[in-house]
Structures are given as C-alpha cells and as structure tokens.
Design a protein around this motif. Sequence first.
Motif, PDB file in Angstrom:
ATOM      1  N   ASP A  34      -2.098   4.190 -15.583  1.00 20.44           N
ATOM      2  CA  ASP A  34      -1.499   3.670 -14.483  1.00 20.44           C
ATOM      3  C   ASP A  34      -3.003   3.242 -13.811  1.00 20.44           C
ATOM      4  O   ASP A  34      -3.475   4.328 -13.028  1.00 20.44           O
ATOM      5  N   VAL A  35      -3.567   2.068 -13.670  1.00 18.87           N
ATOM      6  CA  VAL A  35      -4.724   1.821 -13.175  1.00 18.87           C
ATOM      7  C   VAL A  35      -4.847   0.798 -12.367  1.00 18.87           C
ATOM      8  O   VAL A  35      -4.018  -0.239 -12.492  1.00 18.87           O
ATOM      9  N   PRO A  36      -5.776   0.652 -11.188  1.00 20.01           N
ATOM     10  CA  PRO A  36      -5.566  -0.471 -10.279  1.00 20.01           C
ATOM     11  C   PRO A  36      -6.233  -1.603 -11.003  1.00 20.01           C
ATOM     12  O   PRO A  36      -7.290  -1.500 -11.686  1.00 20.01           O
ATOM     13  N   PRO A  37      -5.826  -2.531 -10.483  1.00 21.08           N
ATOM     14  CA  PRO A  37      -6.441  -3.979 -11.228  1.00 21.08           C
ATOM     15  C   PRO A  37      -7.967  -4.129 -10.764  1.00 21.08           C
ATOM     16  O   PRO A  37      -8.170  -3.715  -9.532  1.00 21.08           O
ATOM     17  N   VAL A  38      -8.801  -4.609 -11.464  1.00 22.76           N
ATOM     18  CA  VAL A  38     -10.095  -4.862 -11.409  1.00 22.76           C
ATOM     19  C   VAL A  38     -10.210  -6.031 -10.072  1.00 22.76           C
ATOM     20  O   VAL A  38      -9.345  -6.809 -10.167  1.00 22.76           O
ATOM     21  N   ARG A  39     -11.490  -5.840  -9.555  1.00 24.71           N
ATOM     22  CA  ARG A  39     -11.467  -7.013  -8.190  1.00 24.71           C
ATOM     23  C   ARG A  39     -12.894  -7.838  -8.573  1.00 24.71           C
ATOM     24  O   ARG A  39     -13.278  -7.110  -9.352  1.00 24.71           O
ATOM     25  N   TYR A  40     -12.827  -8.915  -8.116  1.00 30.19           N
ATOM     26  CA  TYR A  40     -14.053  -9.770  -8.430  1.00 30.19           C
ATOM     27  C   TYR A  40     -14.821 -10.211  -7.028  1.00 30.19           C
ATOM     28  O   TYR A  40     -14.149 -10.470  -6.213  1.00 30.19           O
TER      29      TYR A  40
ATOM     30  N   ALA B  59       8.590  -3.979  -7.334  1.00 31.22           N
ATOM     31  CA  ALA B  59       7.842  -4.875  -6.974  1.00 31.22           C
ATOM     32  C   ALA B  59       6.426  -4.812  -7.328  1.00 31.22           C
ATOM     33  O   ALA B  59       5.638  -4.188  -7.260  1.00 31.22           O
ATOM     34  N   GLY B  60       5.981  -6.319  -7.539  1.00 30.12           N
ATOM     35  CA  GLY B  60       4.522  -6.482  -7.906  1.00 30.12           C
ATOM     36  C   GLY B  60       3.650  -6.704  -6.617  1.00 30.12           C
ATOM     37  O   GLY B  60       4.212  -7.475  -5.573  1.00 30.12           O
ATOM     38  N   GLY B  61       2.368  -6.516  -6.789  1.00 31.46           N
ATOM     39  CA  GLY B  61       1.390  -7.026  -5.743  1.00 31.46           C
ATOM     40  C   GLY B  61       0.031  -6.919  -6.464  1.00 31.46           C
ATOM     41  O   GLY B  61      -0.184  -6.119  -7.386  1.00 31.46           O
ATOM     42  N   ASP B  62      -0.830  -7.586  -5.528  1.00 32.49           N
ATOM     43  CA  ASP B  62      -2.207  -7.507  -5.864  1.00 32.49           C
ATOM     44  C   ASP B  62      -2.934  -6.242  -6.175  1.00 32.49           C
ATOM     45  O   ASP B  62      -3.817  -6.295  -7.045  1.00 32.49           O
ATOM     46  N   SER B  63      -2.509  -5.350  -5.435  1.00 28.17           N
ATOM     47  CA  SER B  63      -3.292  -3.904  -5.513  1.00 28.17           C
ATOM     48  C   SER B  63      -2.595  -2.781  -6.103  1.00 28.17           C
ATOM     49  O   SER B  63      -2.750  -1.961  -6.215  1.00 28.17           O
ATOM     50  N   ASP B  64      -1.184  -3.130  -6.558  1.00 25.65           N
ATOM     51  CA  ASP B  64      -0.513  -2.110  -7.181  1.00 25.65           C
ATOM     52  C   ASP B  64      -0.857  -1.915  -8.616  1.00 25.65           C
ATOM     53  O   ASP B  64      -1.627  -2.740  -9.478  1.00 25.65           O
ATOM     54  N   PRO B  65      -1.007  -0.489  -9.189  1.00 26.59           N
ATOM     55  CA  PRO B  65      -1.314  -0.076 -10.355  1.00 26.59           C
ATOM     56  C   PRO B  65      -0.724  -1.019 -11.535  1.00 26.59           C
ATOM     57  O   PRO B  65       0.247  -1.283 -11.404  1.00 26.59           O
ATOM     58  N   LEU B  66      -1.422  -1.211 -12.631  1.00 23.36           N
ATOM     59  CA  LEU B  66      -0.950  -1.671 -13.779  1.00 23.36           C
ATOM     60  C   LEU B  66      -0.850  -0.825 -14.721  1.00 23.36           C
ATOM     61  O   LEU B  66      -1.581   0.130 -14.870  1.00 23.36           O
ATOM     62  N   ARG B  67       0.138  -0.753 -15.388  1.00 22.10           N
ATOM     63  CA  ARG B  67       0.462   0.328 -16.347  1.00 22.10           C
ATOM     64  C   ARG B  67       0.389  -0.277 -17.897  1.00 22.10           C
ATOM     65  O   ARG B  67       0.805  -1.406 -18.168  1.00 22.10           O
TER      66      ARG B  67
ATOM     67  N   PRO C 166       2.458  -5.254 -19.597  1.00 20.97           N
ATOM     68  CA  PRO C 166       3.371  -6.506 -19.518  1.00 20.97           C
ATOM     69  C   PRO C 166       2.867  -7.120 -18.253  1.00 20.97           C
ATOM     70  O   PRO C 166       3.137  -8.180 -18.197  1.00 20.97           O
ATOM     71  N   ALA C 167       2.384  -6.474 -17.404  1.00 20.64           N
ATOM     72  CA  ALA C 167       2.143  -7.167 -15.935  1.00 20.64           C
ATOM     73  C   ALA C 167       0.889  -8.127 -16.136  1.00 20.64           C
ATOM     74  O   ALA C 167       0.927  -9.070 -15.465  1.00 20.64           O
TER      75      ALA C 167
ATOM     76  N   THR D 278       3.985 -11.750 -12.069  1.00 21.66           N
ATOM     77  CA  THR D 278       5.238 -11.473 -11.024  1.00 21.66           C
ATOM     78  C   THR D 278       5.453  -9.832 -11.088  1.00 21.66           C
ATOM     79  O   THR D 278       6.416  -9.429 -10.476  1.00 21.66           O
ATOM     80  N   LEU D 279       4.665  -9.093 -11.753  1.00 21.44           N
ATOM     81  CA  LEU D 279       5.118  -7.743 -12.097  1.00 21.44           C
ATOM     82  C   LEU D 279       3.848  -6.774 -12.311  1.00 21.44           C
ATOM     83  O   LEU D 279       2.890  -7.212 -12.874  1.00 21.44           O
ATOM     84  N   SER D 280       3.550  -5.806 -11.411  1.00 17.46           N
ATOM     85  CA  SER D 280       2.652  -4.721 -11.629  1.00 17.46           C
ATOM     86  C   SER D 280       3.567  -3.455 -11.644  1.00 17.46           C
ATOM     87  O   SER D 280       4.834  -3.404 -10.660  1.00 17.46           O
ATOM     88  N   ILE D 281       3.257  -2.441 -12.091  1.00 16.32           N
ATOM     89  CA  ILE D 281       3.918  -1.140 -12.171  1.00 16.32           C
ATOM     90  C   ILE D 281       3.608  -0.412 -10.717  1.00 16.32           C
ATOM     91  O   ILE D 281       2.230   0.030 -10.882  1.00 16.32           O
ATOM     92  N   LYS D 282       4.190   0.198  -9.885  1.00 15.69           N
ATOM     93  CA  LYS D 282       3.688   1.041  -9.109  1.00 15.69           C
ATOM     94  C   LYS D 282       3.685   2.368  -9.397  1.00 15.69           C
ATOM     95  O   LYS D 282       4.444   2.862 -10.211  1.00 15.69           O
ATOM     96  N   SER D 283       2.532   2.901  -9.100  1.00 16.27           N
ATOM     97  CA  SER D 283       2.240   4.542  -9.125  1.00 16.27           C
ATOM     98  C   SER D 283       3.031   5.644  -8.434  1.00 16.27           C
ATOM     99  O   SER D 283       3.439   5.094  -7.187  1.00 16.27           O
ATOM    100  N   GLY D 284       3.465   6.517  -8.800  1.00 19.90           N
ATOM    101  CA  GLY D 284       4.131   7.604  -8.033  1.00 19.90           C
ATOM    102  C   GLY D 284       3.278   8.243  -7.229  1.00 19.90           C
ATOM    103  O   GLY D 284       3.685   9.211  -6.274  1.00 19.90           O
TER     104      GLY D 284
END
Length: 529
Positions: free
Chosen positions: A137-143, A230-238, A260-261, A175-181
Amino acid sequence: MANSSDELTLTADPTVVVDEDAPSPPISLPEEPADAGEGGKLKMIVQLVKNCLGVKDIAAMRLSLPASLLEPLPNLEYWHYLDRPDLFAAINDSDDAFERMLAAVRFTFTKDLKFIHGKVCKPYNSVLGEHFRAHWDVPPVRYPSDPRHPPILGTHTTQTPPSPQVSTNAFPSETLSIKSGRSGRSSKSTRSGLSLLSKTKTSPSTAPTSPRQVPDADIAGRMSSLSLGAGGDSDPLRVVYITEQVSHHPPISAYYAVCPARSIEMRGIDQISAKISGTTLRVMPGSHNEGIYININGGPGEGEQYHITHPIASVNGILRGSFYITVADSTIITCTGGKGKESYRAVIEYKEESWLGRAHFLVEGVIHTYDEDATEHEEWTKVKHVPQCRIIAVLDGCWRNHIRWRRHPSSSSVSVPSTAEFHTLVDLEKLQVVPKVVRPLEKQHPKESRKLWESVTTKLLGKEYGDATKHKLALEQKQRDEASERRRKGEQFIPTYFEKEFSSGIPILTEEGRKAVEEEIRECTTDTI
C-alpha cells in the motif's frame, strides 16, 4: 531473474546428494562446522567455483548447497521487480505518451533496488508448485510544477520534502484507490527482512528485505470495480503480486502483478542461465525468459503494452567473498499499442567494465520513435545504432546512484537548444526498498513460500546449520517423491495459479490465480512488521 537448481538426493555418502532428474553430473559441498565462520563459508565458495568451472549452464546442473550458504529467505519472495511499487503504478499517471515512456524507464532502473542497497545473497531454491503472494500500500507519487523534474515519492526515500508547488497527478479516469488501515508506517518497517524474520513475537505480517495482449489482460479493469473504499488523490495505492514455480527442470517461475487503481498490470516468466567465467558468475535470461510485460488497460495510456528485456549481470568478487554486481549488454523497452501518432522505444546500454581498476557502473541510453509496422528498429540494440533523426531524449549516469536525461536537439516534436541542460530522472541513492505486506503464517497455504520453508528459516536464524540442511533435504526429498508418484501414475504437474502453457513468455492466470489476486486486493493485513 531467478531459479538455479540445487535440489539433490542422498547417496551412500551423506555429504553427497544427487538429483536424479537433473541433466548434468552431480556436484556437492559438505556442510562446514557451525563455528567455521566466514572463513569456512569462503572455503566452500572457492571449492564451488572450482567445481563449476567449464559447466555450460549452472542453472541446469546437479548442485548441493549447504544451508549455511543460503539466506533465510524463499527464492520466490526475493525475486520480484517491485522494489518500488509506487513507480510501477506511476507509469500510467501522465496524459503524455513520452512522459509515460520516461516513467517506464524510471521504473526499470528502480525495479531491482535490492541489488544496489543490499548484499548479493542466495535464497532457497523453489520447489515445484511453491507459490508466494504479497501486496504493497503506497502513496501515489506527486509531481513538481516543472515536468522535467522527477516525481516526489511519499515513502522510503531521503528526498528533500517537497515545496508547496507540487501537484498530485491522478489521471482523470481514476475512480478507485485502496485506503490503508494505517495513517502512517512504523519506522520498524524499514528493517531488513532477516531482522524481521528473526522476530518471534506474533504479528499480522512479516516483511523481508527486500506487451502483447493476453486473454485475461483486462483483469485490472475488472478488479477496479471491487468495492474497496472511496478513492482520493492521496489515498494509498494497492499493488498486488503473485508468483508460482511452474517447472522444476528447468527451474521456471511465473509472476503477475497489478495495481487496479491505475489500470496497470505486469507479468512474465523468470528463468536464468548461469556460467562461471574466470572468477565471475555470469547470469543471463533463460530460453523461456522473454522479459517483463506491462499492460495498461485504462486511463491515459489505455491499450499500451511495454516490453522490458533483461540485460546480462555478473556476480564479481567471489574469491574474496565480497560480492558485487555488474551489468552489461542492453535493456530494450518497447511500447506498442499507443493511440498517438508516434511509438516510443528506449535503449538502455550498460557500459562494459574494465578488467583493471574499480567498477564504475555507467549507463547511457536514448528514447526514440519507431514504426510499429517496420522491423528495422529490432537491429537497434545499442545507442550508436539509433539514427539521430529518431532520437527524442538521451540519458546517462551511474545505475547505482544518479541517472539524468534531457531532450535531444534533433527532436522534431519539441524545440530544444543544442545546449539543453540535463535533468534528474531518478536518484537511486535516495531510494529504499519498499517492504511488502505478507499474510501471517496461519493464513497461508502449505506450499506458500514462508509456510513451506518455516522450519529451515527457524534453524538458519538459530545458526543450527546441520538441522537446517536436514529440513531442506527433507523438503526436496518430498518433492522428488511427488514427482516419482506422478511418473508412476502417468500424470503431469499442473500449476495452480498459472496456465501450463507459457512458451510465449507471457503467463496467463488460471481461475484460481485470479481468485488469489482478488483475495490479496481485499486482504486487510496492513502491517509490514
């Protein structure tokens, strides 16, 4: 790349074991006393090198390695190409096809980060039918605002904290990213796998160190419809990974990964050919190993396939017992199926090291356009082969620390001055291996790597090398017994998670494989400790 054979049977001499199915003469090494120390290991390594001289392919030989020469780590867990899963997911971030190719090149330099920051080691050999799965579960990279600069990574890096002028480039169709616990990671998650494996306390998980279309290529798209939050720009990606040993002679494993996200997946076959040359172990892709295949099934790069070939690696410093890796030949990254007018291809050329002096680990490369309907580009395997009029960008540097790039002056799509400055593609010195999340042992199948090798790992960590070797031989003997029983019944081994046919180099998940991937996507284990 992985999988060299060391499984053997016992003979009248308990220190000599032979694999009756292997095609080469037997070679064995006796176990050194537990108190022999590093000197004893070096003695065994020197003897092994002597025994292997002249062998055409070590990966096909009958070889017995004492447990004391092995790392307490399963082979299938060690060998993967996701040391930076965030950069794998980021390949499909940009709306620009050239920037997606640049991202694929960046991923290529970081996929084996373990060999830059970690030591060279020999994990357990995989037994037939053994499998391993994990996730990150990793945060999406930013630019940064300047697209010429590298992305800003959110985990396991010593990069300077980003300035306020940073954007999160989540593509519009996401439309999707996976939230970390968890809201943050424990500092313990950066420890090596060996220290983590040595922990005896109960924990949810343990973490070790560490483009052709196919029938199930839309699995990422189908999985992205799962109700995972729910997905979001800062939600972790699985990012999910599964691999299985699908052949014993020759040793071959198949693997598959998906985010998948980001509608991106990766698959391939791992098999090596190895040979002693002087005092160097030279490792090359085996005949079934066609490289890494990355498919993009949605988002801005939908329809693109990236094929990444493997270079040739050498393990040096064998007689000194101080191992280090050098790389030669070229890696070719070919993008097909794009929607734009131009198709992109990258040639990454690793410079040969001198026989004298220290290694420099230099690399140079180009990104160029090519015609998918033509074949002339197939001859462009080195930088000097590529016509200047085709080159879009050039890159160079040291593949162990800093790689830089710049637009090429002859690029027709962008006006570039001949004095254009270089920009950082990736600074490998600032990156660390992102630890994987693995289900606890009580949730694992009997042939899942950590469960299968648990007894050997426990003995090795306790430095009970003789007992570790006995447990190792017992596992290998069980595999031979199962093979004998199949021969008696006239049956063939059928992999569980991948289709038996993999001659194309692109493995296909079975229904059980797809089910395992979906289970891992839903897996609630989030601790990497």
